[in-house]
Design a protein around this motif. Structure first.
Motif, PDB file in Angstrom:
ATOM      1  N   GLY A   1       0.734   9.523  80.133  1.00  0.00           N
ATOM      2  CA  GLY A   1       0.961  10.850  80.692  1.00  0.00           C
ATOM      3  C   GLY A   1      -0.324  11.636  80.744  1.00  0.00           C
ATOM      4  N   PRO A   2      -0.302  12.751  81.457  1.00  0.00           N
ATOM      5  CA  PRO A   2      -1.505  13.516  81.684  1.00  0.00           C
ATOM      6  C   PRO A   2      -2.155  14.064  80.439  1.00  0.00           C
ATOM      7  N   SER A   3      -1.394  14.573  79.478  1.00  0.00           N
ATOM      8  CA  SER A   3      -2.088  15.211  78.388  1.00  0.00           C
ATOM      9  C   SER A   3      -1.486  15.108  77.032  1.00  0.00           C
ATOM     10  N   GLY A   4      -0.433  14.460  76.813  1.00  0.00           N
ATOM     11  CA  GLY A   4       0.004  14.478  75.442  1.00  0.00           C
ATOM     12  C   GLY A   4       1.262  13.719  75.169  1.00  0.00           C
ATOM     13  N   SER A   5       2.083  14.285  74.279  1.00  0.00           N
ATOM     14  CA  SER A   5       3.200  13.580  73.689  1.00  0.00           C
ATOM     15  C   SER A   5       4.246  13.176  74.707  1.00  0.00           C
ATOM     16  N   GLY A   6       4.202  13.784  75.901  1.00  0.00           N
ATOM     17  CA  GLY A   6       5.217  13.460  76.869  1.00  0.00           C
ATOM     18  C   GLY A   6       5.091  12.075  77.421  1.00  0.00           C
ATOM     19  N   GLY A   7       3.908  11.442  77.324  1.00  0.00           N
ATOM     20  CA  GLY A   7       3.913  10.191  77.984  1.00  0.00           C
ATOM     21  C   GLY A   7       2.784   9.259  77.786  1.00  0.00           C
ATOM     22  N   GLY A   8       2.233   8.955  76.701  1.00  0.00           N
ATOM     23  CA  GLY A   8       1.250   7.913  76.697  1.00  0.00           C
ATOM     24  C   GLY A   8       0.542   7.729  75.389  1.00  0.00           C
ATOM     25  N   THR A   9      -0.399   6.812  75.435  1.00  0.00           N
ATOM     26  CA  THR A   9      -1.149   6.443  74.259  1.00  0.00           C
ATOM     27  C   THR A   9      -2.268   7.440  74.013  1.00  0.00           C
TER      28      THR A   9
ATOM     29  N   LEU B   1       9.567  26.152  75.214  1.00  0.00           N
ATOM     30  CA  LEU B   1       8.247  25.572  75.419  1.00  0.00           C
ATOM     31  C   LEU B   1       8.310  24.067  75.675  1.00  0.00           C
ATOM     32  N   THR B   2       9.318  23.388  75.118  1.00  0.00           N
ATOM     33  CA  THR B   2       9.486  21.968  75.441  1.00  0.00           C
ATOM     34  C   THR B   2       9.878  21.806  76.906  1.00  0.00           C
ATOM     35  N   LEU B   3      10.727  22.695  77.386  1.00  0.00           N
ATOM     36  CA  LEU B   3      11.080  22.665  78.806  1.00  0.00           C
ATOM     37  C   LEU B   3       9.845  22.918  79.667  1.00  0.00           C
ATOM     38  N   ALA B   4       9.042  23.906  79.270  1.00  0.00           N
ATOM     39  CA  ALA B   4       7.819  24.194  80.023  1.00  0.00           C
ATOM     40  C   ALA B   4       6.853  23.015  79.983  1.00  0.00           C
ATOM     41  N   ARG B   5       6.759  22.358  78.828  1.00  0.00           N
ATOM     42  CA  ARG B   5       5.875  21.203  78.713  1.00  0.00           C
ATOM     43  C   ARG B   5       6.363  20.051  79.582  1.00  0.00           C
ATOM     44  N   THR B   6       7.672  19.835  79.606  1.00  0.00           N
ATOM     45  CA  THR B   6       8.226  18.764  80.434  1.00  0.00           C
ATOM     46  C   THR B   6       7.945  19.016  81.908  1.00  0.00           C
ATOM     47  N   ARG B   7       8.112  20.260  82.311  1.00  0.00           N
ATOM     48  CA  ARG B   7       7.818  20.603  83.707  1.00  0.00           C
ATOM     49  C   ARG B   7       6.331  20.412  84.015  1.00  0.00           C
ATOM     50  N   ALA B   8       5.474  20.817  83.062  1.00  0.00           N
ATOM     51  CA  ALA B   8       4.040  20.651  83.260  1.00  0.00           C
ATOM     52  C   ALA B   8       3.666  19.173  83.347  1.00  0.00           C
ATOM     53  N   HIS B   9       4.338  18.357  82.533  1.00  0.00           N
ATOM     54  CA  HIS B   9       4.099  16.910  82.566  1.00  0.00           C
ATOM     55  C   HIS B   9       4.464  16.344  83.943  1.00  0.00           C
ATOM     56  N   SER B  10       5.625  16.740  84.444  1.00  0.00           N
ATOM     57  CA  SER B  10       6.049  16.263  85.763  1.00  0.00           C
ATOM     58  C   SER B  10       5.105  16.740  86.854  1.00  0.00           C
ATOM     59  N   THR B  11       4.670  17.997  86.745  1.00  0.00           N
ATOM     60  CA  THR B  11       3.746  18.543  87.734  1.00  0.00           C
ATOM     61  C   THR B  11       2.427  17.784  87.743  1.00  0.00           C
ATOM     62  N   ALA B  12       1.929  17.450  86.547  1.00  0.00           N
ATOM     63  CA  ALA B  12       0.671  16.714  86.460  1.00  0.00           C
ATOM     64  C   ALA B  12       0.806  15.305  87.020  1.00  0.00           C
ATOM     65  N   LEU B  13       1.927  14.663  86.720  1.00  0.00           N
ATOM     66  CA  LEU B  13       2.146  13.327  87.279  1.00  0.00           C
ATOM     67  C   LEU B  13       2.201  13.367  88.798  1.00  0.00           C
ATOM     68  N   GLN B  14       2.900  14.357  89.332  1.00  0.00           N
ATOM     69  CA  GLN B  14       2.961  14.502  90.782  1.00  0.00           C
ATOM     70  C   GLN B  14       1.581  14.773  91.370  1.00  0.00           C
TER      71      GLN B  14
END
Length: 388
Positions: A49-57, A197-210
């Motif tokens: 993932g782009p920046s953190g706990s939402g998606g990657g190593t 803030l978890t909702l905001a982080r999830t949205r930010a994660h999706s936005t970064a992936l897009q």
């Protein structure tokens, strides 16, 4: 207070340096573009993932951070030294790099803000565990609430907590809230903040992936790839000294610092940062904008020094500590805004609103402390060396 003049080019002091031309800028930009492409390759290889706990190593997190770092430096250098560059190319890519850096930073910012607020709630309430979503259902409304009062109840209770904390600040280094009342609402306040803030982080994660998969990003990456081998300098850049442009960036920083209320900031626990309380207006706190602007100008100045003296040349201790204080100011300001936003949630329980109000006041105290730290570091006469 008259603003003292300081040699802001801390790391530049010393023996006379060889002549500097636009080729120094070209070499710096090529290096940053190479770092950008290296980070992009690592990010694609890790698939994180782009920046953190939402998606990657951890490698993916480091790669995203390196992408942001290079994008910021390229964009800043294009701004500071734009007379030395092809104007059409520079004005086309600079806002795109700023967009990319800002988009990739959002998820990390949400995660850091949540951590900061939950740790502050833990400290203020004296709880044995840090408040998380496991402490509540995530509704944040509680029981026994006058639901008809809605936001008015939350704003009133939170404002009362802020006002009480402000009063005690003038006579004590850190306010001590009513731990009994605070503990009652801290768990639900933590759950509410976690949900928002978890909702905001999830949205930010999706936005970064897009963003990373968009044609817009691929166009930016293509331009950076060209930049790694060929920098579109203006015809006169090869014989032009870039130091006057760096000095102009330094002067803009000095002017912005001179406009800050450093006399007030030099007195600890002056409560100036809390003077507006918890306003129902969701707009950013009016006092913070000049400090945020100084933070951006300080960053531009540091990057200009990197162009002149090399990426490995560390800034002086004063610049480093001033930058850290302004980063702390930004983080506390945004955390306070998040607490205020949560306190405006409709049908919130008074105890939850009280906890959020105390939390808001605590973060505004941190804003004030950061201003004081900046004032102290900026006025220091002893210049040393530090690490970037």
């Amino acid at each position: 207070m008259a603003q003292q003049h300081h040699d802001l080019t801390d790391s530049a002091a010393g023996p006379a340096a060889p002549p500097v031309t636009g080729e120094a800028l070209a070499g710096y930009l090529r290096g940053q573009a190479t770092d950008f492409l290296r980070a992009l390759r690592l990010h694609r290889e890790t698939g994180g993932g782009p920046s953190g706990s939402g998606g990657g190593t951890a490698d993916a997190v480091d790669a995203a951070r390196a992408l942001r770092r290079s994008a910021r430096r390229i964009s800043a250098s294009l701004h500071t030294f734009r007379p030395l560059l092809d104007p059409g190319w520079s004005e086309e890519i600079r806002p795109e790099l700023a967009w990319l850096s800002g988009t990739l930073a959002l998820e990390h910012a949400c995660e850091s803000r949540l951590d900061r607020l939950l740790l502050a709630l833990h400290r203020l309430s004296g709880a044995t565990t840090v408040p998380t979503q496991t402490l509540g259902t995530g509704t944040g409304t509680g029981t026994g609430t006058n639901t008809g009062a809605g936001t008015a109840v939350s704003a009133t209770a939170a404002t009362a907590a802020t006002t009480a904390t402000t009063t005690t600040q003038r006579t004590a280094p850190r306010p001590t809230p009513d731990r009994g009342n605070l503990t009652v609402g801290a768990a639900k306040a933590g759950a509410l903040l976690d949900r928002q803030l978890t909702l905001a982080r999830t949205r930010a994660h999706s936005t970064a992936l897009q963003a990373l998969g968009s044609s817009r990003f691929h166009a930016v990456a293509d331009k950076v790839a060209v930049l790694a081998s060929e920098v579109p300098l203006a015809p006169h850049a090869a014989t032009t000294d870039p130091r006057p442009l760096a000095a102009a960036a330094e002067e803009r920083l000095a002017d912005a610092v001179a406009a800050l209320p450093l006399v007030t900031a030099g007195h600890p626990y002056n409560a100036e940062a809390l003077i507006h309380g918890l306003s129902p207006d969701p707009a950013p706190h009016p006092q913070d904008a000049p400090w945020h602007q100084v933070r951006l100008l300080l960053r531009l100045h540091r990057y200009a020094l990197e162009v002149l003296h090399g990426d490995d040349a560390p800034p002086g201790v004063r610049l480093l500590s001033a930058g850290q204080a302004l980063d702390r100011h930004r983080d506390a300001s945004e955390a306070a805004a998040a607490a205020a936003h949560a306190a405006r949630t409709p049908r919130i329980a008074p105890a939850t609103a009280y906890a959020l109000g105390v939390l808001h006041a605590d973060q505004r105290h941190e804003v004030e402390a950061a201003r004081y730290a900046f004032q102290r570091s900026w006025q220091k006469q002893t210049i040393g060396t530090g690490t970037s």
